[in-house]
Scaffold this motif. Structure first.
Motif, PDB file in Angstrom:
ATOM      1  N   ARG A 307     -10.565   9.909 -14.698  1.00 51.94           N
ATOM      2  CA  ARG A 307      -9.589   8.982 -13.560  1.00 51.94           C
ATOM      3  C   ARG A 307      -8.099   9.390 -14.164  1.00 51.94           C
ATOM      4  O   ARG A 307      -7.270   9.894 -13.061  1.00 51.94           O
ATOM      5  N   THR A 311      -5.472  11.897 -11.970  1.00 50.01           N
ATOM      6  CA  THR A 311      -4.108  11.643 -11.348  1.00 50.01           C
ATOM      7  C   THR A 311      -2.975  12.103 -12.018  1.00 50.01           C
ATOM      8  O   THR A 311      -1.917  12.321 -11.289  1.00 50.01           O
ATOM      9  N   LYS A 438      -7.482   4.629   4.921  1.00 49.04           N
ATOM     10  CA  LYS A 438      -8.353   4.294   4.186  1.00 49.04           C
ATOM     11  C   LYS A 438      -7.854   3.301   3.109  1.00 49.04           C
ATOM     12  O   LYS A 438      -8.852   2.317   2.748  1.00 49.04           O
ATOM     13  N   LYS A 439      -6.685   2.766   2.922  1.00 45.45           N
ATOM     14  CA  LYS A 439      -6.186   1.863   2.013  1.00 45.45           C
ATOM     15  C   LYS A 439      -5.619   0.729   2.777  1.00 45.45           C
ATOM     16  O   LYS A 439      -5.154  -0.286   2.330  1.00 45.45           O
ATOM     17  N   ASP A 447      -3.289   6.722  -7.381  1.00 43.34           N
ATOM     18  CA  ASP A 447      -4.855   6.271  -6.966  1.00 43.34           C
ATOM     19  C   ASP A 447      -4.745   6.147  -5.313  1.00 43.34           C
ATOM     20  O   ASP A 447      -5.699   6.636  -4.490  1.00 43.34           O
ATOM     21  N   ASP A 448      -4.071   5.306  -4.506  1.00 48.00           N
ATOM     22  CA  ASP A 448      -3.511   5.370  -3.568  1.00 48.00           C
ATOM     23  C   ASP A 448      -3.456   6.504  -2.624  1.00 48.00           C
ATOM     24  O   ASP A 448      -4.148   6.962  -1.632  1.00 48.00           O
ATOM     25  N   PRO A 453     -12.099   6.793  -5.156  1.00 49.39           N
ATOM     26  CA  PRO A 453     -12.998   5.684  -5.069  1.00 49.39           C
ATOM     27  C   PRO A 453     -12.971   4.800  -6.107  1.00 49.39           C
ATOM     28  O   PRO A 453     -12.628   5.145  -7.440  1.00 49.39           O
ATOM     29  N   ASP A 454     -13.224   3.583  -5.945  1.00 44.59           N
ATOM     30  CA  ASP A 454     -13.229   2.482  -7.062  1.00 44.59           C
ATOM     31  C   ASP A 454     -13.953   2.733  -8.129  1.00 44.59           C
ATOM     32  O   ASP A 454     -13.723   2.397  -9.130  1.00 44.59           O
ATOM     33  N   ASP A 455     -14.970   3.112  -7.895  1.00 49.08           N
ATOM     34  CA  ASP A 455     -16.120   3.479  -8.719  1.00 49.08           C
ATOM     35  C   ASP A 455     -16.081   4.805  -9.596  1.00 49.08           C
ATOM     36  O   ASP A 455     -17.075   5.180 -10.504  1.00 49.08           O
ATOM     37  N   PRO A 459     -13.239   2.353 -15.390  1.00 48.49           N
ATOM     38  CA  PRO A 459     -12.159   1.335 -15.215  1.00 48.49           C
ATOM     39  C   PRO A 459     -11.469   0.783 -16.430  1.00 48.49           C
ATOM     40  O   PRO A 459     -11.896   1.053 -17.763  1.00 48.49           O
TER      41      PRO A 459
END
Length: 590
Positions: A307, A311, A438-439, A447-448, A453-455, A459
């Motif tokens: 992740r 980004t 979406k947000k 990330d926004d 995706p959160d998953d 994390p």
């Protein structure tokens, strides 16, 4: 030791290192366009320049198919590299080359049928320009095979960390193209046919140089047709089509815009637009190269489920690529007049002023396009096909053709240029709007903005990121790795082994890799605890070094040597090494 932006620095360094090769690759066709346009306008005539402009949408269609194969294959290969699935990697490479050859053969047959039965009237009804265009199309047909294959090999060479081969091929192509243009146009007076033949034969020289490492067996990827998994053809097309759809839409856009220009401005407008467009393409090589680098990094990051790196690719785009692009745009606008004189030298001719306006307005599209292309690339790689198709349709045909139809009657050729800028504005608004939907709020973080995706990936609570610059930091980081593992509930023994493995391998990198040259180096360390696995990933930009190969050699060597590597391979459940885009990536599971 703890540097929140250390990973981004590594990514920025790598992306800027890869950028020149990709820009040069993208510029090859642009240089060819300028050379062809120069000989067309100065030694053949304005009508020949119209033929070059009319071929634009046709060439874009060929490019779109090549882009689909290259984009889908590279993204798949990047994922398989991130997952270390070597068999699938080889399979995709072989399928790509086979499909490319079949597509090139199909286009060759279609072009010959068009010429044999005189089916080019849908492109132009101008009785003067059409015969010239037919001769130009014949010459371009000779180069269809290298054009399609030439769009594939550079990306695979980048994965092999052999970008210098692309540079060599590009130089050879430019030299061959320039010599053949002089020979065919000035010496043999072949006019439009000579313009196209010079391009085609130049592309053959480019592909032969590019293919040599693969043909000589000097690459990890091997050309082979045994036991191909044909079902992956569907994945290549599925992943690559959304990115190629933009070029397909641009083919339709080119046909529509050329038709509108012919009606409201005349053939002189097509000549001016083609001249401005060909000059701009040399500068479009910069955002195209930026995208090629980012596509590789994005696909590998998704394969690794990294992740942070994902980004950071976008952060590099905003903080490095965009300012660079804005500076280039300012330079183009300031030099609009002298660049126009390359093709047209009489200010009293309408084609002269039309070209100047093109070079003053069209550059404004470029920063907007950098944003749109990166957003589309990430959406394509992450499966956001709805967004990809929407952007491709808007950018490819709806906005440019629509705004041109609204403005050309009143503004003339300037309406076409302004339509391209308005297109970029609309696409950027759509990207931000998608994030908002979406947000449920305007993007506040990267990330926004990317709508990750959160998953996706581990994390922050399940990972620890560190950067090492010297041997003095290794021992203290080893303690931090142990502390992190214990805080996650890992038993004392595995926590100790994780710290020990990290200390041995990171120390080995710093002790040997950092001393090979005078460059500044960093070891990027990530520790992940997920599903009861403790995963250590060490990434560095030193010379390639595979500890697995060294461990095999050490098995029959002096037992007092390479003790650290032997130990790590004994205590680890799995050790995997890859060299990805010039970075050593070592993954250890405890």
């Amino acid at each position: 030791m703890r540097e929140p932006n250390a990973n981004m620095k590594i990514m920025a360094k790598l992306m800027l290192r890869l950028l020149p090769i990709q820009v040069l690759l993208a510029a090859v066709g642009s240089v060819n366009g300028i050379v062809s346009s120069f000989f067309a306008t100065n030694y053949v005539g304005v009508d020949a320049m119209s033929a070059v402009g009319l071929y634009g949408p046709v060439g874009m269609l060929v490019t779109s198919i090549a882009t689909m194969l290259a984009g889908g294959s590279v993204i798949l290969c990047g994922k398989y590299m991130g997952q270390n699935q070597q068999g699938k990697l080889q399979n995709v490479f072989s399928l790509n080359l086979l499909l490319s050859a079949l597509i090139a053969a199909l286009f060759t047959v279609i072009f010959f049928l068009m010429l044999s039965f005189d089916l080019t009237d849908f492109l132009t009804r101008d009785g003067t320009v059409r015969p010239i265009f037919n001769r130009y199309l014949l010459g371009q047909t000779v180069g269809l095979f290298p054009t399609v294959l030439g769009a594939q090999l550079p990306a695979f060479l980048s994965l092999e960390n052999k970008g210098k081969q692309t540079m060599l091929a590009s130089i050879v192509y430019i030299i061959v193209n320039l010599i053949l243009n002089f020979l065919f146009i000035q010496v043999m007076h072949m006019e439009a046919l000579g313009l196209a033949l010079a391009t085609s034969l130049g592309m053959w020289s480019f592909v032969l140089v590019e293919a040599w490492p693969f043909l000589s067996g000097k690459t990890h990827l091997k050309i082979g047709a045994k036991k191909l998994q044909w079902r992956e053809c569907g994945d290549i097309v599925k992943i690559g089509f959304p990115g190629a759809a933009s070029n397909i839409y641009q083919t339709a856009r080119g046909l529509i815009v050329n038709h509108l220009i012919e009606i409201f401005v005349g053939s002189v407008g097509i000549s001016a637009f083609a001249a401005a467009d060909n000059l701009m393409r040399i500068f479009w090589a910069l955002p195209t190269g930026m995208l090629a680098v980012s596509r590789l990094m994005i696909s590998v990051s998704i394969g690794e489920e990294d992740r942070q790196s994902l980004t950071d690719v976008m952060r590099v785009m905003f903080r490095r690529y965009l300012p660079m692009m804005c500076a280039v745009v300012a330079g183009i606008i300031l030099c609009a007049v002298p660049m126009t004189r390359i093709f047209y030298r009489n200010p009293s001719e309408p084609v002269y002023q039309m070209t100047v306006w093109g070079l003053r307005i069209l550059p404004l599209c470029m920063p907007l396009s950098v944003l749109c292309m990166h957003a589309t690339c990430y959406a394509q790689a992450s499966g956001k096909q709805g967004l990809v198709h929407t952007l491709s349709l808007l950018d490819g045909v709806v906005c440019v053709a629509g705004f041109t139809a609204l403005l050309i009657a009143k503004l003339g050729i300037r309406g076409v240029y302004v339509a391209n800028v308005l297109n970029g504005v609309v696409c950027v608004l759509v990207i931000v709007g998608y994030s908002y939907l979406k947000k449920k709020h305007l993007p506040r973080t990267m990330d926004d903005y990317m709508v990750i995706p959160d998953d996706f990936g581990a994390p922050e609570s399940e990972r620890m990121d560190l950067s090492l610059h010297s041997m003095e930091e290794v021992v203290s980081v080893s303690r931090e790795v142990q502390a992190f593992c214990r805080s996650r509930g890992v038993d004392e023994r595995r926590a100790y082994l994780a710290g020990l493995a990290m200390e041995e391998m990171a120390g080995n990198i710093i002790d040997h890799g950092f001393t090979k040259n005078t460059k500044s180096h960093t070891v990027d360390v990530r520790v992940v605890h997920k599903a009861d696995d403790v995963i250590l990933r060490l990434r560095d930009d030193c010379v390639p070094f595979d500890p697995g190969e060294r461990q095999k050699i050490a098995e029959n060597d002096d037992l007092t040597k390479n003790i650290g590597i032997r130990m790590v391979f004994k205590i680890a459940r799995d050790v995997q090494y890859q060299n990805i885009l010039g970075l050593n990536v070592l993954t250890i599971r405890i």
